[in-house]
Design a protein around this motif. Sequence first.
Motif, PDB file in Angstrom:
ATOM      1  N   THR A 132       0.821  -1.195   0.000  1.00 38.26           N
ATOM      2  CA  THR A 132       0.000   0.000   0.000  1.00 38.26           C
ATOM      3  C   THR A 132       0.865   1.260   0.000  1.00 38.26           C
ATOM      4  O   THR A 132       1.880   1.318   0.689  1.00 38.26           O
ATOM      5  CB  THR A 132      -0.908   0.002   1.252  1.00 38.26           C
ATOM      6  OG1 THR A 132      -1.708  -1.172   1.224  1.00 38.26           O
ATOM      7  CG2 THR A 132      -1.811   1.211   1.289  1.00 38.26           C
TER       8      THR A 132
ATOM      9  N   GLN B 283       1.116   5.037   1.143  1.00 41.60           N
ATOM     10  CA  GLN B 283       0.498   5.956   2.098  1.00 41.60           C
ATOM     11  C   GLN B 283      -0.095   7.137   1.339  1.00 41.60           C
ATOM     12  O   GLN B 283       0.543   7.678   0.431  1.00 41.60           O
ATOM     13  CB  GLN B 283       1.520   6.459   3.109  1.00 41.60           C
ATOM     14  CG  GLN B 283       2.031   5.401   4.045  1.00 41.60           C
ATOM     15  CD  GLN B 283       3.104   5.952   4.988  1.00 41.60           C
ATOM     16  OE1 GLN B 283       3.601   7.057   4.822  1.00 41.60           O
ATOM     17  NE2 GLN B 283       3.457   5.160   5.975  1.00 41.60           N
ATOM     18  N   THR B 284      -1.293   7.542   1.717  1.00 43.64           N
ATOM     19  CA  THR B 284      -1.975   8.631   1.036  1.00 43.64           C
ATOM     20  C   THR B 284      -1.101   9.886   0.968  1.00 43.64           C
ATOM     21  O   THR B 284      -1.032  10.551  -0.064  1.00 43.64           O
ATOM     22  CB  THR B 284      -3.312   8.940   1.731  1.00 43.64           C
ATOM     23  OG1 THR B 284      -4.095   7.742   1.739  1.00 43.64           O
ATOM     24  CG2 THR B 284      -4.070  10.037   1.019  1.00 43.64           C
TER      25      THR B 284
ATOM     26  N   GLN C 250      -7.500   2.132  -0.556  1.00 43.19           N
ATOM     27  CA  GLN C 250      -6.123   1.775  -0.214  1.00 43.19           C
ATOM     28  C   GLN C 250      -5.381   1.671  -1.532  1.00 43.19           C
ATOM     29  O   GLN C 250      -5.652   0.767  -2.336  1.00 43.19           O
ATOM     30  CB  GLN C 250      -6.064   0.435   0.508  1.00 43.19           C
ATOM     31  CG  GLN C 250      -6.418   0.518   1.974  1.00 43.19           C
ATOM     32  CD  GLN C 250      -6.160  -0.824   2.629  1.00 43.19           C
ATOM     33  OE1 GLN C 250      -6.919  -1.763   2.438  1.00 43.19           O
ATOM     34  NE2 GLN C 250      -5.100  -0.903   3.395  1.00 43.19           N
TER      35      GLN C 250
ATOM     36  N   ASN D 258     -11.298   8.972   2.309  1.00 42.26           N
ATOM     37  CA  ASN D 258     -11.004   8.164   3.491  1.00 42.26           C
ATOM     38  C   ASN D 258     -11.420   8.844   4.790  1.00 42.26           C
ATOM     39  O   ASN D 258     -11.679   8.170   5.786  1.00 42.26           O
ATOM     40  CB  ASN D 258      -9.532   7.773   3.504  1.00 42.26           C
ATOM     41  CG  ASN D 258      -9.214   6.769   2.407  1.00 42.26           C
ATOM     42  OD1 ASN D 258     -10.119   6.188   1.799  1.00 42.26           O
ATOM     43  ND2 ASN D 258      -7.947   6.560   2.145  1.00 42.26           N
TER      44      ASN D 258
END
Length: 108
Positions: A2, A4-5, A63, A21
Motif C-alpha cells: 500500500t 500511504q496517502t 487503499q 477516506n
Amino acid sequence: MTIQTARLSDPAVRAFVTAVNAHDREAFLEVLAPGATMADDGSDRDLGEWVDREIFTSHGHLQVDNESQGGRALLARYSNDTWGEMRTRWTFTVGEDGRISRFETGQA
C-alpha cells in the motif's frame, strides 16, 4: 504493498483520496472543478448521486497499491458497506487550476 496517502504524487489526487477516506464530503467537493464529471465501469454517472451512494453513505475507503501517469492513475483496493472490497482502477483529469475535472473508476 500500500502507498500511504500522504505520499501520493499528484496533490489533487492526494486530496481526493484523503477526503474519501476521511468521509469529508465538503473537502471532496472542493477538489473537484465546477461541472466535474465521472464514469464508473465505462458509463457516465451523475456525480453527486454516485458519490453519495458509493462513497459517503456507504463509508467508502481507498487503499492505493500503485500509481502511474504522474500520480493520476491509481490501482487501489476500494471498499464500502455495499460491495465489500474490490480491486479498482482510477484515472483523473486535473485542470490547470489544480482541481479534478473528471475521474473514471471501475474494477481492475
